[in-house]
Enzyme design. Structure first.
Site, PDB file in Angstrom:
ATOM      1  N   ARG A  57      13.683 -17.891 -32.660  1.00  0.00           N
ATOM      2  CA  ARG A  57      13.682 -18.885 -33.739  1.00  0.00           C
ATOM      3  C   ARG A  57      12.727 -18.478 -34.866  1.00  0.00           C
ATOM      4  NH1 ARG A  57      11.475 -24.845 -34.339  1.00  0.00           N
ATOM      5  NH2 ARG A  57      13.055 -25.659 -35.780  1.00  0.00           N
ATOM      6  N   HIS A  61      13.552 -18.209 -38.868  1.00  0.00           N
ATOM      7  CA  HIS A  61      12.800 -18.937 -39.900  1.00  0.00           C
ATOM      8  C   HIS A  61      12.070 -17.984 -40.843  1.00  0.00           C
ATOM      9  CE1 HIS A  61      12.658 -23.337 -38.280  1.00  0.00           C
ATOM     10  NE2 HIS A  61      13.844 -22.792 -38.122  1.00  0.00           N
ATOM     11  N   ASP A  62      11.709 -16.797 -40.361  1.00  0.00           N
ATOM     12  CA  ASP A  62      11.117 -15.805 -41.269  1.00  0.00           C
ATOM     13  C   ASP A  62      12.177 -15.326 -42.264  1.00  0.00           C
ATOM     14  OD1 ASP A  62       9.207 -14.065 -42.360  1.00  0.00           O
ATOM     15  OD2 ASP A  62       9.808 -12.417 -41.041  1.00  0.00           O
ATOM     16  N   VAL A  65      13.376 -17.564 -45.288  1.00  0.00           N
ATOM     17  CA  VAL A  65      12.395 -17.940 -46.315  1.00  0.00           C
ATOM     18  C   VAL A  65      11.715 -16.670 -46.831  1.00  0.00           C
ATOM     19  CG1 VAL A  65      10.337 -19.307 -46.810  1.00  0.00           C
ATOM     20  CG2 VAL A  65      12.035 -20.178 -45.184  1.00  0.00           C
ATOM     21  N   GLY A  67      12.995 -13.873 -47.273  1.00  0.00           N
ATOM     22  CA  GLY A  67      13.513 -12.695 -46.571  1.00  0.00           C
ATOM     23  C   GLY A  67      12.687 -12.377 -45.329  1.00  0.00           C
ATOM     24  N   ASP A  69      10.194 -10.836 -43.959  1.00  0.00           N
ATOM     25  CA  ASP A  69       9.018 -10.126 -44.464  1.00  0.00           C
ATOM     26  C   ASP A  69       7.727 -10.564 -43.786  1.00  0.00           C
ATOM     27  OD1 ASP A  69       8.660 -12.645 -45.507  1.00  0.00           O
ATOM     28  OD2 ASP A  69       8.111 -11.947 -47.517  1.00  0.00           O
ATOM     29  N   SER A  71       6.509 -13.408 -43.627  1.00  0.00           N
ATOM     30  CA  SER A  71       5.779 -14.474 -44.351  1.00  0.00           C
ATOM     31  C   SER A  71       5.514 -15.682 -43.461  1.00  0.00           C
ATOM     32  CB  SER A  71       6.555 -14.897 -45.604  1.00  0.00           C
ATOM     33  OG  SER A  71       7.896 -15.196 -45.289  1.00  0.00           O
ATOM     34  N   ASN A  86       8.210 -25.614 -39.148  1.00  0.00           N
ATOM     35  CA  ASN A  86       7.640 -24.501 -38.372  1.00  0.00           C
ATOM     36  C   ASN A  86       6.532 -24.916 -37.407  1.00  0.00           C
ATOM     37  OD1 ASN A  86       9.345 -22.588 -39.528  1.00  0.00           O
ATOM     38  ND2 ASN A  86       8.002 -22.346 -41.308  1.00  0.00           N
ATOM     39  N   PRO A 153      17.900 -24.754 -42.813  1.00  0.00           N
ATOM     40  CA  PRO A 153      18.886 -25.687 -42.266  1.00  0.00           C
ATOM     41  C   PRO A 153      18.190 -26.800 -41.469  1.00  0.00           C
ATOM     42  CG  PRO A 153      19.521 -23.412 -41.838  1.00  0.00           C
ATOM     43  CD  PRO A 153      18.123 -23.381 -42.372  1.00  0.00           C
ATOM     44  N   HIS A 183      21.043 -20.954 -29.791  1.00  0.00           N
ATOM     45  CA  HIS A 183      20.615 -22.149 -29.049  1.00  0.00           C
ATOM     46  C   HIS A 183      21.054 -22.098 -27.586  1.00  0.00           C
ATOM     47  CE1 HIS A 183      20.083 -24.728 -32.983  1.00  0.00           C
ATOM     48  NE2 HIS A 183      19.130 -23.835 -32.815  1.00  0.00           N
ATOM     49  N   ASP A 235      20.943 -25.915 -24.426  1.00  0.00           N
ATOM     50  CA  ASP A 235      22.166 -25.504 -23.735  1.00  0.00           C
ATOM     51  C   ASP A 235      22.089 -26.086 -22.326  1.00  0.00           C
ATOM     52  OD1 ASP A 235      24.350 -24.277 -22.584  1.00  0.00           O
ATOM     53  OD2 ASP A 235      23.479 -22.257 -22.612  1.00  0.00           O
ATOM     54  N   ASP A 243      23.833 -16.911 -22.633  1.00  0.00           N
ATOM     55  CA  ASP A 243      25.222 -16.824 -22.159  1.00  0.00           C
ATOM     56  C   ASP A 243      26.114 -17.643 -23.092  1.00  0.00           C
ATOM     57  OD1 ASP A 243      24.672 -19.471 -21.529  1.00  0.00           O
ATOM     58  OD2 ASP A 243      24.404 -19.096 -19.396  1.00  0.00           O
TER      59      ASP A 243
HETATM   60  C1  HEM Z   1      22.079 -24.877 -38.737  1.00  0.00           C
HETATM   61  C2  HEM Z   1      21.159 -24.063 -38.290  1.00  0.00           C
HETATM   62  C3  HEM Z   1      20.066 -24.461 -37.333  1.00  0.00           C
HETATM   63  C4  HEM Z   1      19.439 -25.658 -37.154  1.00  0.00           C
HETATM   64  C5  HEM Z   1      19.687 -26.967 -37.894  1.00  0.00           C
HETATM   65  C6  HEM Z   1      18.469 -25.482 -36.090  1.00  0.00           C
HETATM   66  C7  HEM Z   1      17.616 -26.473 -35.636  1.00  0.00           C
HETATM   67  C8  HEM Z   1      16.781 -26.342 -34.551  1.00  0.00           C
HETATM   68  C9  HEM Z   1      15.930 -27.379 -34.033  1.00  0.00           C
HETATM   69  C10 HEM Z   1      15.770 -28.784 -34.626  1.00  0.00           C
HETATM   70  C11 HEM Z   1      15.312 -26.887 -32.939  1.00  0.00           C
HETATM   71  C12 HEM Z   1      14.301 -27.608 -32.045  1.00  0.00           C
HETATM   72  C13 HEM Z   1      12.889 -27.167 -32.409  1.00  0.00           C
HETATM   73  C14 HEM Z   1      11.846 -27.716 -31.491  1.00  0.00           C
HETATM   74  O1  HEM Z   1      11.990 -28.832 -30.990  1.00  0.00           O
HETATM   75  O2  HEM Z   1      10.839 -26.981 -31.254  1.00  0.00           O
HETATM   76  C15 HEM Z   1      15.760 -25.528 -32.762  1.00  0.00           C
HETATM   77  C16 HEM Z   1      15.361 -24.705 -31.749  1.00  0.00           C
HETATM   78  C17 HEM Z   1      15.749 -23.389 -31.634  1.00  0.00           C
HETATM   79  N1  HEM Z   1      16.498 -22.670 -32.541  1.00  0.00           N
HETATM   80 FE1  HEM Z   1      17.547 -23.435 -34.059  1.00  0.00          FE
HETATM   81  N2  HEM Z   1      18.542 -24.198 -35.649  1.00  0.00           N
HETATM   82  C18 HEM Z   1      19.477 -23.539 -36.379  1.00  0.00           C
HETATM   83  C19 HEM Z   1      19.824 -22.201 -36.287  1.00  0.00           C
HETATM   84  C20 HEM Z   1      19.231 -21.298 -35.433  1.00  0.00           C
HETATM   85  C21 HEM Z   1      19.437 -19.871 -35.466  1.00  0.00           C
HETATM   86  C22 HEM Z   1      20.305 -19.135 -36.490  1.00  0.00           C
HETATM   87  C23 HEM Z   1      18.695 -19.343 -34.451  1.00  0.00           C
HETATM   88  C24 HEM Z   1      18.524 -17.899 -34.027  1.00  0.00           C
HETATM   89  C25 HEM Z   1      19.354 -16.918 -34.271  1.00  0.00           C
HETATM   90  C26 HEM Z   1      18.038 -20.444 -33.792  1.00  0.00           C
HETATM   91  C27 HEM Z   1      17.257 -20.335 -32.673  1.00  0.00           C
HETATM   92  C28 HEM Z   1      16.617 -21.395 -32.055  1.00  0.00           C
HETATM   93  C29 HEM Z   1      15.958 -21.285 -30.778  1.00  0.00           C
HETATM   94  C30 HEM Z   1      15.914 -20.051 -29.895  1.00  0.00           C
HETATM   95  C31 HEM Z   1      15.393 -22.543 -30.512  1.00  0.00           C
HETATM   96  C32 HEM Z   1      14.538 -22.943 -29.313  1.00  0.00           C
HETATM   97  C33 HEM Z   1      13.076 -22.800 -29.696  1.00  0.00           C
HETATM   98  C34 HEM Z   1      12.115 -23.023 -28.552  1.00  0.00           C
HETATM   99  O3  HEM Z   1      12.529 -23.292 -27.415  1.00  0.00           O
HETATM  100  O4  HEM Z   1      10.897 -22.904 -28.817  1.00  0.00           O
HETATM  101  N3  HEM Z   1      18.371 -21.609 -34.430  1.00  0.00           N
HETATM  102  N4  HEM Z   1      16.664 -25.229 -33.764  1.00  0.00           N
END
Ligand code: HEM
Ligand SMILES: *[C@@H]1O[C@H](CO)[C@@H](O)[C@H](O)[C@H]1NC(C)=O
Ligand SMILES: *[C@@H]1O[C@H](CO)[C@@H](O)[C@H](O)[C@H]1NC(C)=O
Length: 320
Positions: A57, A61-62, A65, A67, A69, A71, A86, A153, A183, A235, A243
C-alpha cells in the site's frame, strides 16, 4: 540472435518500461541491492507479517502522489506521511533498515524510491504472490506535501471516479481492477466501512450490496459506534495469502470496502473481475501475470531519473 537484434530489443524493452528506469540499474554500482532488500523485508515479515500489505500500500500511495519518488517516506508535520490517508501506513521501519544496510554496502547509490518499489514486490512474494522484474533507477523527490494527498482514491469513490483517478496516472480500467486486487492481502480499520453496516447513505438500512450472511459477521466485528481502529480482512478468509479469492468475494457481496464492492456493481469493472475468475465464455485473465505487469506500470508513474531529484542519505528526510 545477432548483436544488432539484441541491442534493438534491449533498447525497445527499456523504452517500453518508460521514463528511463530499467531492470538491473544497480548491476555494477550495487550488485547486492535486491538481495539486501529482500532479506530485510523477509526478516521484518517473519516477526510482523503486517508489513507485507503495509509495504504494498505504501508503494501505491507513493506512486500516486508526486510519482514513485519516495516522497511518502519523509517525516514532518506537513508531509505526505502526516496526511489523513497515510496515517495507518505500516512498514516505514523496513525501508529505513534496508537503507542503512545499503548505505554500508554502497553509500549514496540506491534511492529510497527504488527500495520501496523492490520491497513492495518482495512483500507480494512473501505472501505467496507472483514475482516480477522491477525496473530501477528512480531518484528521490525533494517535495512532500500533505495537501498533495487529497487526490488519492477514496473508499467512497464511485467506479467512474476510481477510473478517472487511475487514468490520470496512465492506468486503464484493467490496471485499476488488477491493482485494487492488491486488497487480496491486508486489513482495513472498521472506521473505513462501518458506515455501510447500519445507516448507509441515510437510508436507515445497510448497504444493499453486502451479502446477507456476511453482514452479521461484519456487524459483530465492527459494532455500531465501536472501536474504529479495529482491523478486518479486506479479502475475507484469506487476507494473509495473495490469491484470487478477493475477486470471488466481490462476486459474492463480500467486499469489505464500498469502493471494492462497487467493482462488482459496475458492469465495466465486473467484466474484468469475471475474467480473473475464469467465467465461461470470457477471455480469461491470469491475476498472477497481470498483477506484475500493472505493478510495473504503476511503479513507473512520474519517476525522476538521471539528474533529477537526489539519492537521499536517510529515507525519512530530504538531504540538507
Ligand atoms: C480505488 C483505489 C483504492 C482505494 C479506495 C483503497 C482504499 C484502501 C483503504 C481504505 C484501506 C484500509 C487502510 C487501513 O485501514 O489501514 C486500504 C488498505 C490496503 N490497500 Fe488499498 N485502496 C485502493 C487501491 C489500492 C492499490 C492500487 C493497492 C496496491 C497495489 C492497495 C493496497 C492496499 C493494501 C495492501 C492494503 C492493506 C494495508 C494494511 O493491511 O496495512 N490499495 N486500501
Ligand atoms: C445515496 O443517496 C443519494 C440520494 O438519495 C443517491 O443519489 C445515491 O445514489 C446514493 N448512493 C448510494 C451509493 O446508494
Ligand atoms: C471471514 O472469514 C472467516 C473465515 O476464515 C470468518 O470466521 C470471519 O468471521 C469472516 N468475516 C469477516 C467479516 O471477517
Amino acid at each position: 540472435m545477432s548483436i544488432l537484434m539484441f541491442l534493438l530489443l534491449a533498447t525497445t524493452t527499456t523504452m517500453a518500461l518508460g521514463q528511463g528506469t530499467r531492470v538491473g540499474f544497480y548491476l555494477r554500482t550495487c550488485p547486492r541491492v535486491e538481495s539486501i532488500v529482500q532479506a530485510t523485508v523477509k526478516k521484518h515479515f517473519q516477526s510482523n507479517p503486517t508489513v507485507a500489505p503495509g509495504l504494498l500500500r505504501m508503494h501505491f500511495h507513493d506512486c500516486f502522489v508526486q510519482g514513485c519518488d519516495g516522497s511518502i517516506l519523509i517525516d514532518g508535520s506537513s508531509t505526505e506521511k502526516s496526511a489523513g490517508p497515510n496515517l495507518l501506513l505500516r512498514g516505514f521501519d523496513v525501508i529505513d533498515d534496508a537503507k542503512s544496510q545499503l548505505e554500508n554496502a554502497c553509500p549514496g547509490v540506491v534511492s529510497c524510491a527504488d527500495i520501496l518499489a523492490l520491497a513492495a514486490r518482495d512483500a507480494v512474494v512473501l505472501t505467496n504472490g507472483p514475482t516480477w522484474l522491477v525496473p530501477t533507477g528512480r531518484r528521490d523527490g525533494r517535495v512532500s506535501l500533505a495537501s498533495d494527498t487529497d487526490n488519492l482514491p477514496a473508499f467512497t469513490d464511485s467506479v467512474d471516479v476510481q477510473k478517472q483517478k487511475f487514468a490520470a496516472k496512465g492506468l486503464n480500467t484493467q490496471d485499476l481492477v488488477t491493482l485494487v486486487g492488491g486488497h487480496t492481502i491486508g486489513t482495513a480499520a472498521c472506521q473505513f466501512f462501518s458506515y455501510r453496516l447500519y445507516n448507509f447513505n441515510s437510508t436507515g438500512a445497510p448497504d444493499p450490496s453486502i451479502d446477507s450472511a456476511f453482514l452479521p459477521q461484519l456487524r459483530s466485528l465492527c459494532p455500531e459506534n465501536g472501536d474504529g481502529s479495529k482491523r478486518i480482512g479486506l479479502d475475507n478468509g484469506s487476507s494473509d495469502k495473495f490469491d484470487t479469492s478477493y475477486f470471488s468475494n466481490l462476486r459474492n457481496g463480500r467486499g469489505t470496502l464500498e469502493s471494492d464492492q462497487k467493482l462488482w456493481t459496475d458492469a465495466s469493472t465486473q467484466a474484468i473481475v469475471q475474467r480473473f475468475l475464469g467465467i465461461r465464455g470470457l477471455a480469461g485473465l491470469t491475476f498472477s501475470v497481470e498483477f506484475g505487469k500493472s505493478m510495473v506500470k504503476m511503479s513507473n508513474i512520474g519517476v525522476k531519473t538521471g539528474g533529477d531529484g537526489e539519492i537521499r542519505r536517510v529515507c525519512s528526510a530530504i538531504n540538507g
